[in-house]
Scaffold this active site. Sequence first.
Site, PDB file in Angstrom:
ATOM      1  CG  ASP A 170      -1.750   1.248   1.341  1.00  0.00           C
ATOM      2  OD1 ASP A 170      -2.928   1.160   0.967  1.00  0.00           O
ATOM      3  OD2 ASP A 170      -1.240   2.308   1.769  1.00  0.00           O
ATOM      4  CG  HIS A 229      -4.338   9.947   0.349  1.00  0.00           C
ATOM      5  ND1 HIS A 229      -3.012   9.921   0.004  1.00  0.00           N
ATOM      6  CD2 HIS A 229      -4.387   9.517   1.633  1.00  0.00           C
ATOM      7  CE1 HIS A 229      -2.296   9.476   1.032  1.00  0.00           C
ATOM      8  NE2 HIS A 229      -3.112   9.237   2.028  1.00  0.00           N
TER       9      HIS A 229
END
Length: 289
Positions: free
Chosen positions: A59, A120
């Site tokens: 990630d 995000h």
Amino acid sequence: MVRPQQRKILMTTQPAVPNVTLNNGVKVPQLGFGVFQVPPEETQRIVEDALEAGYRHIDTAAAYRNEAAVGAAIAASGIPREDIFLTTKLRNGEQGVAQEAFQNSCRELGVDYVDLYLIHWPVPSRNLFAEAWKAMEKLHASGQIRAIGVSNFLADHLEALLQSADVVPAVNQFELHPTFQQSELAAKSRSLGIAVEAYSPLGQGADLDAGAVTSIAGKYGVTPAQVVLAWHLAQGTIVIPKSANSGRMRDNLAAAGFVLTPEEMAGITALEAGARIGSDPAVAAHSQM
Ligand code: A2P
């Protein structure tokens, strides 16, 4: 010096990491490796170590400025691309140009598709996330992204997004650890079919000293990090602990083989303390990200 043959033996002693099946059928290894706050110059070595340890889910984010090093590590590992689940994230400052931002991330990573692409932060003050989502839906439909999702979305951001979304997010990644569980947000996400992914799953190390954690660790001869990760895994949460140390990487991955009793689970759940470490998504803009 570890010879290749010995490395192979070390890897096979790790328990298998279970998959979580997302709402579009895509499978993600439940225990991944996060590179938030990993300096770009150290990232290639660290991700190579993580892949060597057995992680197959990495990630990153454009905002971490280490995508190129993540891509270099994947290429250097020789592991087939399709055997690695790769997540990256859309920068806050690029919500209005998501298509271009995604192509830049692919270039940096040296890949032609991403497994999971996340918004995000919602950045409600800019009111652009629904527009970004439309662009991501197109990229998803084109096959360049296997699953799209969000990060740091609170319940009202999820509801606002769903008003115009054609694709329900596959994942909501947010801060979640024993002293900051956001249990209502987790339940809300799950009720919508959105998988919960915990960032800072160890509370950036701060939750490892809690008595409820260390007493279980002592009882079974496991580490506090394994106890906390086992608590996450038992709830179906996807976790992405970070470590710069290859011993701790292996230690964390081995949590996949450790199961807590219901009483032990409850003891850790009782650690909730509202102890947020990161920013509050209701107000965070992080325009530099
Ligand atoms: P290090 O990189 O030196 O191992 P989170 O994933 O919640 O953000 O936590 C990451 C922090 O926890 C890092 O500071 C990392 O330090 C530390 N950490 C990760 N794994 C372990 C572990 N198994 N034992 C102790 N500390 C750990």
